[in-house]
Write an enzyme that holds these catalytic residues in place. Structure first.
Site, PDB file in Angstrom:
ATOM      1  N   CYS A  48      -8.137 -11.144   1.039  1.00 51.62           N
ATOM      2  CA  CYS A  48      -8.190  -9.865   1.745  1.00 51.62           C
ATOM      3  C   CYS A  48      -8.326 -10.133   3.242  1.00 51.62           C
ATOM      4  O   CYS A  48      -9.260 -10.830   3.661  1.00 51.62           O
ATOM      5  CB  CYS A  48      -9.369  -9.033   1.251  1.00 51.62           C
ATOM      6  SG  CYS A  48      -9.612  -7.504   2.203  1.00 51.62           S
ATOM      7  N   CYS A  70     -12.010  -8.453   4.496  1.00 54.89           N
ATOM      8  CA  CYS A  70     -13.334  -8.978   4.139  1.00 54.89           C
ATOM      9  C   CYS A  70     -13.303 -10.437   3.699  1.00 54.89           C
ATOM     10  O   CYS A  70     -14.348 -11.026   3.440  1.00 54.89           O
ATOM     11  CB  CYS A  70     -13.974  -8.125   3.046  1.00 54.89           C
ATOM     12  SG  CYS A  70     -13.193  -8.293   1.416  1.00 54.89           S
ATOM     13  N   CYS A  73       3.991  -5.373  -8.062  1.00 57.83           N
ATOM     14  CA  CYS A  73       3.627  -4.523  -6.939  1.00 57.83           C
ATOM     15  C   CYS A  73       3.070  -5.368  -5.795  1.00 57.83           C
ATOM     16  O   CYS A  73       2.254  -6.266  -6.007  1.00 57.83           O
ATOM     17  CB  CYS A  73       2.590  -3.501  -7.396  1.00 57.83           C
ATOM     18  SG  CYS A  73       2.042  -2.391  -6.078  1.00 57.83           S
ATOM     19  N   CYS A 127      -8.303  -3.894  -2.077  1.00 57.36           N
ATOM     20  CA  CYS A 127      -9.369  -4.864  -2.292  1.00 57.36           C
ATOM     21  C   CYS A 127     -10.535  -4.198  -3.024  1.00 57.36           C
ATOM     22  O   CYS A 127     -11.076  -3.191  -2.545  1.00 57.36           O
ATOM     23  CB  CYS A 127      -9.846  -5.421  -0.946  1.00 57.36           C
ATOM     24  SG  CYS A 127     -11.258  -6.547  -1.088  1.00 57.36           S
ATOM     25  N   CYS A 138     -13.795  -4.167  -0.502  1.00 49.15           N
ATOM     26  CA  CYS A 138     -13.916  -3.342   0.710  1.00 49.15           C
ATOM     27  C   CYS A 138     -12.937  -2.169   0.749  1.00 49.15           C
ATOM     28  O   CYS A 138     -12.939  -1.399   1.714  1.00 49.15           O
ATOM     29  CB  CYS A 138     -13.734  -4.207   1.956  1.00 49.15           C
ATOM     30  SG  CYS A 138     -12.042  -4.818   2.186  1.00 49.15           S
TER      31      CYS A 138
END
Length: 206
Positions: A20, A23, A34, A39, A42
């Site tokens: 991510c 974070c 997809c 996340c 966060c």
């Protein structure tokens, strides 16, 4: 070889994981489907191929065209978003032309891809194993393409010549630029070259 579980997990996440950008939490996700991930830690929404943020339609300020797109991201042209359907041989050639090494051991009979996955389900993230037939480098075709695309992205390689006219139109539109003139009867190659020129001259790789 280090068999420490934590070391092996860190290596696996480095090779196959998604981090991510907000974070820095890491996840082991299949990126062949997809491209959008929220996340769990966060709630930041981003592309698993290039880490660009996702925005909803008119909330995106890049261009007026964005309002027509709904939830979308502005993927660079060397993102998995544009490359996931390309033939592995083309991706390999790009790496070889740039003298970049990559793992390409041929598949062994009856081997299955052992990439550990976390799939998004209505009940949350579900741990599973890929299990598809291995094609190269111990990976199934989908994960092998992801492997190659990760290397391409990491090395900031130009992928323009891999893109189709449809791909190039998407790149141009998503940057809020005008498509080149394409009157009825214009040879496809002429229009394709005009699209290439717009992208090369006006849209940076990243």
């Amino acid at each position: 070889e280090n068999n420490d579980p934590e070391t092996q997990l860190n290596k696996h996440l480095a090779d196959h994981g998604v981090t991510c950008p907000n974070c820095a939490n890491r996840y082991s996700l299949s990126k062949g489907g997809c491209m959008h991930l929220t996340c769990p830690q966060c709630q930041h929404e981003f592309c698993v191929g290039c880490a660009k943020p996702f925005s909803m339609g008119a909330k995106c300020t890049v261009s007026d065209y964005c309002a027509k797109l709904g939830l979308h991201a502005h993927h660079p042209r060397n993102c998995l978003f544009y490359l996931r359907d390309k033939e592995p041989q083309l991706l390999e050639k790009l790496l070889e032309d740039n003298n970049i090494e990559y793992e390409k051991e041929a598949a062994k009979e009856n081997f299955r891809c052992s990439v550990q996955l976390q799939r998004e389900t209505p009940e949350g993230l579900l741990d599973s194993t890929c299990g598809l037939a291995v094609e190269k480098a111990g990976l199934c075709r989908k994960h092998y393409v992801e492997h190659l695309c990760r290397i391409i992205r990491h090395n900031h390689l130009e992928t323009l010549w891999l893109l189709t006219a449809d791909d190039l139109e998407t790149v141009v539109r998503r940057h809020g630029l005008r498509l080149p003139s394409n009157p009825y009867g214009t040879p496809l190659l002429h229009y394709y070259n005009a699209l290439m020129e717009v992208v090369q001259e006006q849209i940076p790789l990243d």
